[in-house]
Design a protein around this motif. Sequence first.
Motif, PDB file in Angstrom:
ATOM      1  N   THR A  54       0.830  -1.210   0.000  1.00 32.96           N
ATOM      2  CA  THR A  54       0.000   0.000   0.000  1.00 32.96           C
ATOM      3  C   THR A  54       0.860   1.254   0.000  1.00 32.96           C
ATOM      4  OG1 THR A  54      -1.646  -1.229   1.275  1.00 32.96           O
ATOM      5  CG2 THR A  54      -1.974   1.132   1.108  1.00 32.96           C
ATOM      6  N   ASP A  55       1.533   1.488  -1.106  1.00 29.54           N
ATOM      7  CA  ASP A  55       2.283   2.736  -1.310  1.00 29.54           C
ATOM      8  C   ASP A  55       3.188   3.102  -0.132  1.00 29.54           C
ATOM      9  OD1 ASP A  55       1.110   3.084  -3.790  1.00 29.54           O
ATOM     10  OD2 ASP A  55      -0.598   4.148  -2.940  1.00 29.54           O
ATOM     11  N   ARG A  56       3.801   2.097   0.444  1.00 27.33           N
ATOM     12  CA  ARG A  56       4.740   2.334   1.552  1.00 27.33           C
ATOM     13  C   ARG A  56       4.107   3.169   2.671  1.00 27.33           C
ATOM     14  NH1 ARG A  56       9.835   1.087  -0.526  1.00 27.33           N
ATOM     15  NH2 ARG A  56       9.900   0.929  -2.795  1.00 27.33           N
ATOM     16  N   ASP A  57       2.832   2.919   2.929  1.00 27.11           N
ATOM     17  CA  ASP A  57       2.101   3.661   3.962  1.00 27.11           C
ATOM     18  C   ASP A  57       2.477   3.090   5.330  1.00 27.11           C
ATOM     19  OD1 ASP A  57       0.257   4.753   5.716  1.00 27.11           O
ATOM     20  OD2 ASP A  57      -1.359   4.768   4.240  1.00 27.11           O
ATOM     21  N   ALA A  58       3.324   3.803   6.050  1.00 30.22           N
ATOM     22  CA  ALA A  58       3.822   3.309   7.339  1.00 30.22           C
ATOM     23  C   ALA A  58       2.695   3.157   8.349  1.00 30.22           C
ATOM     24  CB  ALA A  58       4.894   4.255   7.882  1.00 30.22           C
ATOM     25  N   ASP A  59       1.751   4.102   8.341  1.00 30.98           N
ATOM     26  CA  ASP A  59       0.628   4.016   9.282  1.00 30.98           C
ATOM     27  C   ASP A  59      -0.230   2.791   9.003  1.00 30.98           C
ATOM     28  OD1 ASP A  59       1.380   6.323  10.592  1.00 30.98           O
ATOM     29  OD2 ASP A  59       0.086   7.633   9.406  1.00 30.98           O
ATOM     30  N   ALA A  60      -0.443   2.491   7.722  1.00 34.48           N
ATOM     31  CA  ALA A  60      -1.253   1.324   7.371  1.00 34.48           C
ATOM     32  C   ALA A  60      -0.584   0.047   7.856  1.00 34.48           C
ATOM     33  CB  ALA A  60      -1.466   1.266   5.855  1.00 34.48           C
ATOM     34  N   VAL A  61       0.723  -0.034   7.715  1.00 31.42           N
ATOM     35  CA  VAL A  61       1.459  -1.210   8.185  1.00 31.42           C
ATOM     36  C   VAL A  61       1.390  -1.323   9.698  1.00 31.42           C
ATOM     37  CG1 VAL A  61       3.731  -2.286   8.347  1.00 31.42           C
ATOM     38  CG2 VAL A  61       3.006  -1.248   6.192  1.00 31.42           C
ATOM     39  N   THR A  62       1.609  -0.201  10.391  1.00 31.64           N
ATOM     40  CA  THR A  62       1.557  -0.208  11.858  1.00 31.64           C
ATOM     41  C   THR A  62       0.192  -0.640  12.351  1.00 31.64           C
ATOM     42  OG1 THR A  62       3.209   1.552  12.010  1.00 31.64           O
ATOM     43  CG2 THR A  62       1.803   1.208  13.929  1.00 31.64           C
ATOM     44  N   ASN A  63      -0.868  -0.089  11.751  1.00 30.78           N
ATOM     45  CA  ASN A  63      -2.231  -0.435  12.161  1.00 30.78           C
ATOM     46  C   ASN A  63      -2.532  -1.905  11.889  1.00 30.78           C
ATOM     47  OD1 ASN A  63      -2.719   2.199  12.962  1.00 30.78           O
ATOM     48  ND2 ASN A  63      -3.632   2.797  11.000  1.00 30.78           N
TER      49      ASN A  63
END
Length: 273
Positions: free
Chosen positions: A227-236
């Motif tokens: 997902t476009d290197r979305d750090a928040d998405a990975v953390t969540n």
Amino acid sequence: MDVTEDTVRGVCTDAVFERGERYLAEGRVCEIHRVDTTVTAVVSGSRQYDVRVDLAADEFAPRCDCPYNGPGTCKHVIAVLLQCVDDRPPDEGARLDAALNGTDIDELRAFLREELVTDADLRDRFLARVGASTRRSVDELRTSIDRRFEERNPEYDVVFEPSDFTQWFNLANEYREQGQYASAATVYRALVESLDDNMERVDGAYDHFSSAFSRALDGYVDCVAATDRDADAVTNAVEYLDERATSGTPFLAEHFERAAVELRGKAGEQSCE
């Protein structure tokens, strides 16, 4: 893939092959059609089973909504494949193309819209194909997935037969092919939650449900990571997986734990690129 008796034998056990031969000899294969390399059919068993195979795909990419959960594919698929060895149905692809090419674009658009209005599954796949992201939440998707468990055994809480989750896997795959990874992750997460929450009800075809769960969980991890290197998405997502490991079905906890570790690893690899 060549459709021969030997290649068909290669996708099932000897016992299943013999049952498939018997089903074909008994005339249980009906309503068989082919468009390009895709063959669909109805096979009569204890009830009517829908079968689909791709004659060009590796191991024919079989799909059947029967409860078989043994090694290889089922007797219904084998009966259809064996019919294709002896008497392959005519290809309706050219006829379909001719009809599409000869149809007025406005008439075709009107027909498509009528179908999209009444067929939610087709509508979702169409919107995914044209690049629209999903507007449905995990909970909304879960409602329809959970209903699939209820439809199988409406009078019992226990689930004895497999459920067909193909429409959601197809939808997630459509989003992935269009690069809509967040939307695909939403569909996969809905599948993961529904399967997790209903797994303890399963008392038959466990391999089927376990395989669907693993496939959905793997898809979720892959799509979140993409997902476009979305750090928040990975953390969540990692937090979600950790929470599910403690609150979900106990014997699936290790799968969630492993998925969280894998997602952290994928995120770490991306941060180093």
